[in-house]
Structure formats: C-alpha cells, structure tokens
Design a protein around this motif. Structure first.
Motif, mmCIF file in Angstrom:
data_model
loop_
_atom_site.group_PDB
_atom_site.id
_atom_site.type_symbol
_atom_site.label_atom_id
_atom_site.label_comp_id
_atom_site.label_asym_id
_atom_site.label_seq_id
_atom_site.Cartn_x
_atom_site.Cartn_y
_atom_site.Cartn_z
ATOM 1 N N ARG A 26 42.439 68.655 83.081
ATOM 2 C CA ARG A 26 42.228 69.553 81.949
ATOM 3 C C ARG A 26 43.418 69.497 80.991
ATOM 4 O O ARG A 26 43.260 69.495 79.769
ATOM 5 N N ARG A 27 44.616 69.445 81.541
ATOM 6 C CA ARG A 27 45.813 69.378 80.695
ATOM 7 C C ARG A 27 45.855 68.065 79.918
ATOM 8 O O ARG A 27 46.255 68.031 78.750
ATOM 9 N N ASP A 28 45.446 66.976 80.558
ATOM 10 C CA ASP A 28 45.412 65.688 79.867
ATOM 11 C C ASP A 28 44.504 65.744 78.642
ATOM 12 O O ASP A 28 44.828 65.207 77.582
ATOM 13 N N ARG A 29 43.347 66.402 78.783
ATOM 14 C CA ARG A 29 42.423 66.514 77.656
ATOM 15 C C ARG A 29 43.004 67.391 76.547
ATOM 16 O O ARG A 29 42.821 67.113 75.362
ATOM 17 N N LEU A 30 43.693 68.456 76.936
ATOM 18 C CA LEU A 30 44.344 69.320 75.946
ATOM 19 C C LEU A 30 45.387 68.530 75.161
ATOM 20 O O LEU A 30 45.464 68.631 73.928
ATOM 21 N N LEU A 31 46.201 67.737 75.850
ATOM 22 C CA LEU A 31 47.237 66.954 75.176
ATOM 23 C C LEU A 31 46.632 65.881 74.278
ATOM 24 O O LEU A 31 47.187 65.568 73.217
ATOM 25 N N LEU A 32 45.500 65.310 74.689
ATOM 26 C CA LEU A 32 44.823 64.345 73.834
ATOM 27 C C LEU A 32 44.413 64.999 72.521
ATOM 28 O O LEU A 32 44.654 64.439 71.438
ATOM 29 N N GLU A 33 43.818 66.183 72.593
ATOM 30 C CA GLU A 33 43.391 66.872 71.380
ATOM 31 C C GLU A 33 44.592 67.310 70.550
ATOM 32 O O GLU A 33 44.567 67.223 69.313
ATOM 33 N N LEU A 34 45.643 67.766 71.206
ATOM 34 C CA LEU A 34 46.832 68.168 70.459
ATOM 35 C C LEU A 34 47.424 66.973 69.724
ATOM 36 O O LEU A 34 47.852 67.086 68.560
ATOM 37 N N GLY A 35 47.451 65.801 70.386
ATOM 38 C CA GLY A 35 47.945 64.593 69.732
ATOM 39 C C GLY A 35 47.107 64.214 68.524
ATOM 40 O O GLY A 35 47.640 63.832 67.478
ATOM 41 N N ARG A 36 45.783 64.320 68.655
ATOM 42 C CA ARG A 36 44.893 64.015 67.528
ATOM 43 C C ARG A 36 45.203 64.909 66.333
ATOM 44 O O ARG A 36 45.326 64.452 65.194
ATOM 45 N N GLN A 37 45.305 66.218 66.616
ATOM 46 C CA GLN A 37 45.514 67.145 65.513
ATOM 47 C C GLN A 37 46.916 67.019 64.932
ATOM 48 O O GLN A 37 47.100 67.168 63.712
ATOM 49 N N ALA A 38 47.908 66.753 65.768
ATOM 50 C CA ALA A 38 49.261 66.567 65.251
ATOM 51 C C ALA A 38 49.311 65.393 64.288
ATOM 52 O O ALA A 38 49.952 65.468 63.228
ATOM 53 N N GLU A 39 48.627 64.307 64.615
ATOM 54 C CA GLU A 39 48.613 63.157 63.703
ATOM 55 C C GLU A 39 47.926 63.524 62.393
ATOM 56 O O GLU A 39 48.425 63.168 61.311
ATOM 57 N N ARG A 40 46.800 64.220 62.467
ATOM 58 C CA ARG A 40 46.108 64.609 61.239
ATOM 59 C C ARG A 40 46.973 65.524 60.374
ATOM 60 O O ARG A 40 46.837 65.535 59.146
ATOM 61 N N GLN A 41 47.854 66.295 61.020
ATOM 62 C CA GLN A 41 48.721 67.219 60.288
ATOM 63 C C GLN A 41 50.030 66.571 59.852
ATOM 64 O O GLN A 41 50.921 67.258 59.345
ATOM 65 N N GLY A 42 50.163 65.260 60.064
ATOM 66 C CA GLY A 42 51.364 64.556 59.636
ATOM 67 C C GLY A 42 52.520 64.629 60.613
ATOM 68 O O GLY A 42 53.621 64.167 60.311
ATOM 69 N N GLU A 43 52.286 65.199 61.789
ATOM 70 C CA GLU A 43 53.337 65.326 62.809
ATOM 71 C C GLU A 43 53.260 64.123 63.755
ATOM 72 O O GLU A 43 52.869 64.235 64.919
ATOM 73 N N ARG A 44 53.653 62.966 63.263
ATOM 74 C CA ARG A 44 53.439 61.740 64.020
ATOM 75 C C ARG A 44 54.291 61.667 65.290
ATOM 76 O O ARG A 44 53.815 61.207 66.333
ATOM 77 N N GLU A 45 55.538 62.095 65.229
ATOM 78 C CA GLU A 45 56.383 62.045 66.424
ATOM 79 C C GLU A 45 55.847 62.969 67.508
ATOM 80 O O GLU A 45 55.839 62.629 68.696
ATOM 81 N N LEU A 46 55.390 64.158 67.098
ATOM 82 C CA LEU A 46 54.779 65.067 68.070
ATOM 83 C C LEU A 46 53.510 64.460 68.637
ATOM 84 O O LEU A 46 53.250 64.566 69.852
ATOM 85 N N ALA A 47 52.715 63.801 67.792
ATOM 86 C CA ALA A 47 51.488 63.167 68.270
ATOM 87 C C ALA A 47 51.811 62.113 69.321
ATOM 88 O O ALA A 47 51.151 62.043 70.371
ATOM 89 N N LEU A 48 52.828 61.301 69.075
ATOM 90 C CA LEU A 48 53.217 60.280 70.062
ATOM 91 C C LEU A 48 53.647 60.923 71.373
ATOM 92 O O LEU A 48 53.294 60.448 72.454
ATOM 93 N N GLN A 49 54.416 62.012 71.276
ATOM 94 C CA GLN A 49 54.890 62.689 72.483
ATOM 95 C C GLN A 49 53.720 63.247 73.290
ATOM 96 O O GLN A 49 53.671 63.117 74.523
ATOM 97 N N ALA A 50 52.753 63.870 72.586
ATOM 98 C CA ALA A 50 51.606 64.449 73.283
ATOM 99 C C ALA A 50 50.736 63.364 73.906
ATOM 100 O O ALA A 50 50.306 63.483 75.066
ATOM 101 N N LEU A 51 50.475 62.291 73.169
ATOM 102 C CA LEU A 51 49.627 61.216 73.692
ATOM 103 C C LEU A 51 50.293 60.502 74.862
ATOM 104 O O LEU A 51 49.630 60.122 75.829
ATOM 105 N N ALA A 52 51.609 60.318 74.786
ATOM 106 C CA ALA A 52 52.321 59.668 75.893
ATOM 107 C C ALA A 52 52.309 60.536 77.148
ATOM 108 O O ALA A 52 52.371 60.023 78.271
#
Length: 569
Positions: A261-287
């Motif tokens: 469940r946490r993995d899926r949450l982090l996947l969605e957080l990474g998606r939204q962070a990228e859409r919001q221009g937070e690319r470094e956060l997106a990389l951290q969440a996806l990793a």
C-alpha cells in the motif's frame, strides 16, 4: 443480541425481499469485526459496537442508513425511511439518547450552505445584505462568498436560521465505522453501499479459513498506519501539494501488505510531484517505491532531466532482472535512447520468430461477430473450434491452482465474500505462495495435473474464482483441452501468466482449434487471433503472440475480409 451470540454467529447473506436487508448486512460486518478483529479495537470501541446491538431495530436501521450516506450532517426532515415502521423522530431520539448523534451541532457557513437551499437561506441573511448594500437576489455561490468573511465561526442551526429552522444532527463515531470498514474490506476504497446494499447470496464463495495469522492487520498500530496512508492519499486527491504530503508519509513497515500500500502511495506522490514541478521530490518518491511502475517512471523522469548517466546506471542493473513483457519492452526503449546519448553499446534485443498469419475472405454475416464467423468457417467435426478468448487458459490455471489461489495468506482475505484474493495483482502475490505454485507445477511434470483439474471442476462447480468463467468452461471443452494441450505448454503459459497477472490475464487469441484425432502425444491444437477489416493487434496481444512464437506454441492471426455484395443469413 448478546456478545456471545454475536461472536458465534456465522456470517450470512441477507435476502433483498427483506426491507431491512441492509441492516442484516451491516450487522454481519460489525459482528465479523468484533469476532475476528476485536483485539484490534479499544475497550471503548468494543463497547460502542456492542451497544449498537442493544438499540431497537428501527434505530439500528436508521443509523445504518446514515452511516451509508455521504457526510456526517443530516437534516432530520430529509431522513425518510418507511421501512422503519416507526416515525423517524422516534428513532432519532433513541440514537441521540444513546450517544450516536449530536443534536445541537455547530455548522460552518460552508456546511450550512450544503444542507439548505437558497430559498431557505435568503430570509435569514437578508438583513445582513441590506445593511452592507449587497443585492438581495445574489446567487448561492456569490451569497456564500459575500458572507464568509463576516461569519468565520461555526454556529448552531438556531443561531444561523432562527428557532423555526429544520433540525440538523451530526452523526458521531464515524471514525469507528471507517475503522471497521477498513478491517472488513481491507481497504477504504469500497464504500458501505458496496456491501450493505448488495445481495450477496447470488454468488457462491470459496470457504477460507480465517485465523489470527492470516489477518492483514496483526496489531492496532498497523490499522493506524493504513489510516495514515489513506489520509495522505486523500490529501493528494484533494490537491494538497506533494511537498506538504511527503513529510506525512509513514515510515516503512515490516508488514508486506502494508508495504505494498505504501509503494502505491509513493508512486502517486511521485506522479503528482512531477506534475507540480517538484522533480527532485518525484525522483525521491519513485526511488522509494517498490511498485512495478515506479522504476520506468523514474527512468523516464531522469531522461527528461537529462541525467542520462544516472538513468543508464539504474537501467543497466534492472535489465538483468526478471521482468514482465511490458517492463522489458519499456526498458529496452529507454536503454536504446540512453545508449545513443552516451555512446554506449545498446543491450542486444531479444529476437523472436515471426508471428504466423493468414487471411480469409468470407461472406458478411447478417448476425454475430467476426470471431463467430471465422469459428463457423473453420469448424470441422474432426477439428472443432471454440471461441474462448481469455477464458480457457485462465480457467485451466484457476482449476489447477485453486487451493493455492485461496490459501489464507495474510492480507489476502478479509471476510467470507471475496471473489478472489485481495492481493491478486500485487507484486508479491506469487512470492508469498511460491511453495503452493511449485506443487502445482509438479503436478504438470508428473501427470497428476489432469486429476487435480477435473476434481476441482467437479467439486468447485459454480464457486467464484477470478480465473474461472463457469458458463464457458464446459465439460466438452475441458476434456478436449486436457487431451490436446501438452502439460509442458500449460506450464509455459501458466508461468508467463504469473509473471504479471494484471497484464497477462488478457490478450489470449480468440479461438482455439483442437485436433483430437491427430496421432502422437504432441501438440494437437492451435490458437487463432481474429482481426476484422480495419482492426489491428493490441500491444498485449502482440506480446502474447511473440511469446507463442518464441516457445513454438502454435498460434496465428487470421485477417478477415468481407466478400463484396454477398452475405449469409
């Protein structure tokens, strides 16, 4: 109903002919949670749920209706349920006395405007509008915006609208109902009506042994962890910036089900962070996410950030691991692009034999699909053709592996009404049942598979299984398949299915043709994908056909053209 009777009661299915069937189903939920998850509830929560059963039937039914509805605030004049058998006011009074309702709730201006119509609101605020020089006929949205700065605090209904206003009550203890809904369903995606308002008796369910060890939640903090992750996901869905949600994401858990469940949450957080221009956060969440989609998204983001070296290092390591076809395809494309950017040799692409194909020109049928037209054209008494699409191979797999699919693995089953395991498409579905699947493949190796499939076909007839569509799997089709498809081919097909159940349960060819009279123990079947005029192969179909070609499994594509000006009745 006493707690002893409550906990010994076997869950049943309500009859929709009973006007209070929804109450029966709610009692099943509450009773099941008290019986199987009571140790995950506080003493106060257990007492409150036990008190639910001491309410009168009309009060329990009205409480159930309110729990099922959206929100916690209700106008008493809008609660109309004739099946209660008593005036709603009597049931409301009992619920209020028992502490289930707040009869004098304070409402914000937003809550007030959600509950009342513009015609009901205008008289109450007319003096305010007149004093400020605002028009008396403002639309509802503009009226709210005008009043909001002047009324920041919550007030009672009588303070808002006067003593003659319709009564409003607030439902108490909704967090407790959300908690038991989670422990019953195993998620908060399903709402109360998903269970309470359905007729469960129209299906047969596989009995699953429920023990403390098979529960998804072993301890109360694990329930709290799920609820915290759910809150994070709700924030994301409500538009809260990913950078604000990220610090609230709970730490990893040792519970594999919660980890997923946490993995899926982090996947969605990474998606939204990228859409919001937070690319470094997106990389951290996806990793940090172990979800199977996260790695490709991480690599593509690194590409867009022109961090080709970092992407190459990750992709090169991942290339050597066991991948699904879709993952391998996506990774191969990324590696090819990165190799060109970095001047590195691209990993060699796997080659497969060409996909076999043939064409037919047929009269256009007056009725029926192109697949049925081809089936009828190809049918021979000594080579029968069946329209099976995704049902046959999945069905054979489901019958062979029935006991493994329904093994009481923690987090797989939460109540007695599951069509299949809740973790069916999770990344670790196979790993957590590896020993069971190994035993199934051993049956294919030593020839005992046929007896297992036929025994399950007879014993499980009509019971729901996510792989078995009973009306399609006839006894004739089953025996022909077992006679004509070698067990080695079944093993190849089943192993690929298990590599990614979500992707690989579909994409099978439309038709299967058997050759039962063909001598020898080898393959006596072939599969045919049918494409009518203008139709083309989809990606998941291409991947299956490429697999068939690589494994030597007989399969082809039939392209159909209609004969001009000729039709059959």
């Amino acid at each position: 109903m006493s707690p002893a009777k409550l906990q010994s009661k076997q869950p049943g299915t309500a009859d929709l002919n009973n006007p209070l069937y929804y109450l029966e189903n709610m009692e099943t939920v509450v009773g099941w949670v008290l019986s199987h998850h009571g140790d995950l509830l506080t003493a106060a929560e257990q007492a409150r749920l036990a008190q639910f059963y001491h309410l009168s039937t009309p009060a329990r039914a009205l409480l159930t209706r309110m729990v099922m509805r959206s929100g916690e605030l209700f106008r008493s004049d809008k609660l109309t349920y004739p099946e209660l058998g008593v005036p709603e006011a009597h049931a409301l009074a009992e619920l209020a006395e028992a502490g289930w309702l707040d009869t004098e709730p304070r409402l914000s201006l937003d809550e007030l405007f959600r509950l009342f119509t513009l015609a009901e609101l205008r008289p109450a605020f007319a003096p305010v509008l007149a004093a400020t020089g605002e028009p008396a006929n403002l639309p509802k949205g503009q009226l709210r915006d005008t009043l909001l700065p002047r009324f920041p605090d919550a007030l009672t209904i009588s303070d808002w609208l006067g003593p003659g206003a319709s009564r409003v009550v607030r439902l108490e203890h909704m967090p407790l109902f959300d908690r038991i809904r989670l422990m019953f369903f195993g998620n908060l995606r399903q709402s109360w009506p998903d269970f309470v308002l359905v007729e469960l008796g129209h299906q047969q369910y596989e009995p699953v042994t429920f023990t403390p060890d098979s529960r998804a939640f072993g301890h109360r903090p694990e329930v709290d962890l799920y609820l915290a992750m759910h809150q994070c996901r709700e924030w994301l869905d409500q538009g809260v910036p990913a950078r604000e949600v990220w610090p609230e994401v709970p730490a990893p858990s040792e519970n594999p089900w919660l980890t997923s469940r946490r993995d899926r949450l982090l996947l969605e957080l990474g998606r939204q962070a990228e859409r919001q221009g937070e690319r470094e956060l997106a990389l951290q969440a996806l990793a940090s996410s172990g979800h199977r989609e996260a790695r490709l998204k991480q690599l593509r983001l690194l590409e867009r950030m022109k961090r080709h070296g970092d992407a190459w290092e990750i992709a090169s390591q991942w290339h050597t691991q066991d991948l699904s076809d879709a993952e391998a395809q996506g990774l191969a494309r990324i590696l090819k692009r990165l190799a060109a950017k970095l001047g590195e040799p691209a990993p060699p692409l796997a080659t497969t034999p060409p996909i076999m194909e043939f064409s037919l020109t047929l009269p256009r049928p007056a009725l029926g699909s192109v697949e049925l037209a081809v089936q009828q054209h190809l049918w021979r008494d000594d080579a029968p053709v069946f329209y099976v699409e995704n049902t046959l191979i999945n069905g054979l797999f489901g019958l062979l592996c029935w006991q493994t699919i329904f093994a009481p693995v923690p987090g797989a089953f939460f109540h007695p009404f599951h069509v299949g395991p809740a973790d069916l498409t999770r990344e670790d579905f196979v790993a957590r049942r590896q020993a069971g699947f190994d035993q199934c493949f051993a049956l294919l190796a030593d020839g005992r598979y046929r007896a297992r499939i036929l025994a399950n076909y007879r014993a499980k007839q009509g019971i729901t299984n996510p792989f078995v569509i009973w009306p399609v799997i006839t006894e004739e089709l089953l025996h022909l398949a077992l006679d004509c498809i070698p067990p080695a081919d079944l093993e190849r097909l089943f192993r690929r299915l298990l590599r990614n159940i979500r992707e690989h349960r579909s994409g099978f060819p439309d038709l299967i043709r058997f050759h039962p009279g063909k001598p020898g123990p080898g393959r006596r079947y072939d599969m045919i994908e049918v494409k009518g005029p203008g139709d083309r192969l989809q990606d998941h179909q291409v991947r299956w056909l490429a697999f068939f070609a690589g494994e030597g499994i007989p399969a082809s594509v039939c392209y159909v053209r209609w004969r001009d000006n000729e039709a059959v009745a």
